[in-house]
Design an enzyme around this catalytic site. Structure first.
Site, short mmCIF file in Angstrom:
data_model
loop_
_atom_site.label_atom_id
_atom_site.label_comp_id
_atom_site.label_asym_id
_atom_site.label_seq_id
_atom_site.Cartn_x
_atom_site.Cartn_y
_atom_site.Cartn_z
N ARG A 233 0.84 -1.16 -0.07
CA ARG A 233 -0.04 -0.31 -0.05
C ARG A 233 0.83 1.41 -0.04
O ARG A 233 0.49 2.11 -0.67
CB ARG A 233 -0.86 0.18 1.31
CG ARG A 233 -1.82 1.09 1.49
CD ARG A 233 -2.48 1.29 2.67
NE ARG A 233 -3.38 2.44 3.07
CZ ARG A 233 -3.44 2.71 4.17
NH1 ARG A 233 -2.88 2.03 5.38
NH2 ARG A 233 -4.25 3.85 4.50
N ARG A 258 12.21 11.87 -0.81
CA ARG A 258 11.71 11.35 0.65
C ARG A 258 10.06 11.70 0.84
O ARG A 258 9.96 13.19 0.81
CB ARG A 258 12.48 11.85 1.96
CG ARG A 258 12.22 11.21 2.97
CD ARG A 258 12.87 11.95 4.36
NE ARG A 258 12.09 13.05 4.59
CZ ARG A 258 12.33 14.28 4.79
NH1 ARG A 258 13.92 14.38 4.99
NH2 ARG A 258 11.72 15.13 5.43
N GLU A 273 5.03 15.59 4.49
CA GLU A 273 6.22 16.29 3.51
C GLU A 273 6.63 15.58 2.60
O GLU A 273 6.69 14.33 2.60
CB GLU A 273 7.12 16.84 4.30
CG GLU A 273 7.93 18.03 4.12
CD GLU A 273 9.09 18.35 4.81
OE1 GLU A 273 10.21 19.00 4.18
OE2 GLU A 273 8.79 18.35 6.05
N GLU A 275 10.01 15.86 0.54
CA GLU A 275 11.33 16.26 0.59
C GLU A 275 12.22 16.16 -0.71
O GLU A 275 12.62 15.00 -0.94
CB GLU A 275 12.10 15.92 1.69
CG GLU A 275 13.50 16.77 1.85
CD GLU A 275 13.34 18.05 1.66
OE1 GLU A 275 13.86 18.70 0.65
OE2 GLU A 275 13.07 18.88 2.65
#
Length: 306
Positions: A233, A258, A273, A275
């Protein structure tokens, strides 16, 4: 894979990296590239004596002081882009500098933490009040432009320190982000999923960072990276996120990314987030990923040396 190319791994002054958060990635990556025949060296991004045009490829890796020198960093991106090839692409890096990219990803269908983007203290107080009315007891306030969780705080919703932090962010000309606390984040359930050339390579659990009332647990920003498994998933989720990034920006899939996630009871699996500038890859706890990163860098270098 071997490629004869001059490759710069972009970092900053060695003395900048704090003892609790050192650069674990550059040395093994440079060694792996050299073992594959590349002329690889670390390059301090703000060293004006470096001739960027002598490199076939610059790979942005650990210029972690750039938030303190943002105008200078933007100028460096312009200069580097004019003189050689840079990955991740400068256009992608510029887009990723401002966390309002999360709003664009949300509009593209990516699940993210609900966020109010506030250009004034009054807006921030209204956003906190709205979250309180929805049942939130704690909130997170942070700037839209920062790194390393700088000026990020977790507060009781009624704590005046929350709006005070938003006021300080706005007073400096920034945008204050106001979010509900995600209980799973506070409990340390954030998971960083790394993708190299669009393929998930490894993941870490980051641990809890924020202390209620403002500041960091333990007084300093310090991740405790622990390797964890990646579920099917989650792999699919990262694929969706990276496709959305490409669609929104018009850029190719990033060389490295990331994707910070949390699986929450309130909102499901969401992005914290993405990155794309200088994520620590934590190669010291995921040494198997060194080869994947090195090979991806060499493929990028091969594109410009053919």
């Amino acid at each position: 894979m071997t490629v004869s190319a001059r490759i710069g791994i972009v970092v900053t002054d060695p003395d900048f990296y704090p003892p609790e958060d050192p650069d674990h990635d550059t040395a093994p990556l440079v060694a792996a590239l050299r073992a594959r025949g590349a002329d690889a060296v670390a390059v301090i991004w703000h060293d004006a004596s470096v001739d960027l045009a002598t490199f076939d490829l610059l790979v942005i890796r650990a210029p972690w002081d750039y938030p303190d020198r943002l105008d200078e960093f933007r100028a460096w991106l312009d200069r580097a882009e004019a003189e050689t090839r840079v990955r991740n692409a400068p256009a992608l890096v510029r887009w990723n500098l401002d966390k309002r990219y999360l709003q664009q990803l949300a509009q593209a269908g990516v699940p993210v933490i609900p966020t109010a983007y506030c250009a004034g203290g009054t807006e921030a107080r209204a956003a906190i009040a709205a979250l309180t009315a929805q049942g939130a007891t704690r909130v997170v306030v942070k700037p839209a432009m920062s790194a390393g969780a700088r000026d990020t705080g977790l507060f009781d919703a009624a704590d005046p320190a929350a709006s005070a932090l938003a006021d300080r962010i706005v007073a400096r000309g920034g945008i204050a982000m106001v979010q509900p606390e995600i209980a799973e984040l506070s409990a340390g359930a954030e998971k960083a999923l790394y993708a190299i050339d669009g393929h998930v390579s490894h993941a870490i659990a980051k641990g809890a960072l924020l202390r209620s009332g403002g500041g960091f647990l333990g007084g300093v920003y310090q991740e405790n990276p622990v390797p964890v498994e990646v579920t099917a998933r989650e792999r699919s989720f990262v694929d969706d996120v990276l496709r959305a990034v490409a669609d929104v920006t018009g850029e190719r899939i990033p060389l490295y990314a990331r994707v910070d996630t949390v699986d929450s009871a309130a909102h499901g699996l969401v992005v914290v987030e993405v990155e794309l500038i200088e994520p620590a890859l934590n190669l010291h706890v995921a040494p198997h990923a060194v080869d994947a990163v090195a090979d991806a860098v060499l493929r990028a270098a091969a594109e410009v040396t053919r």
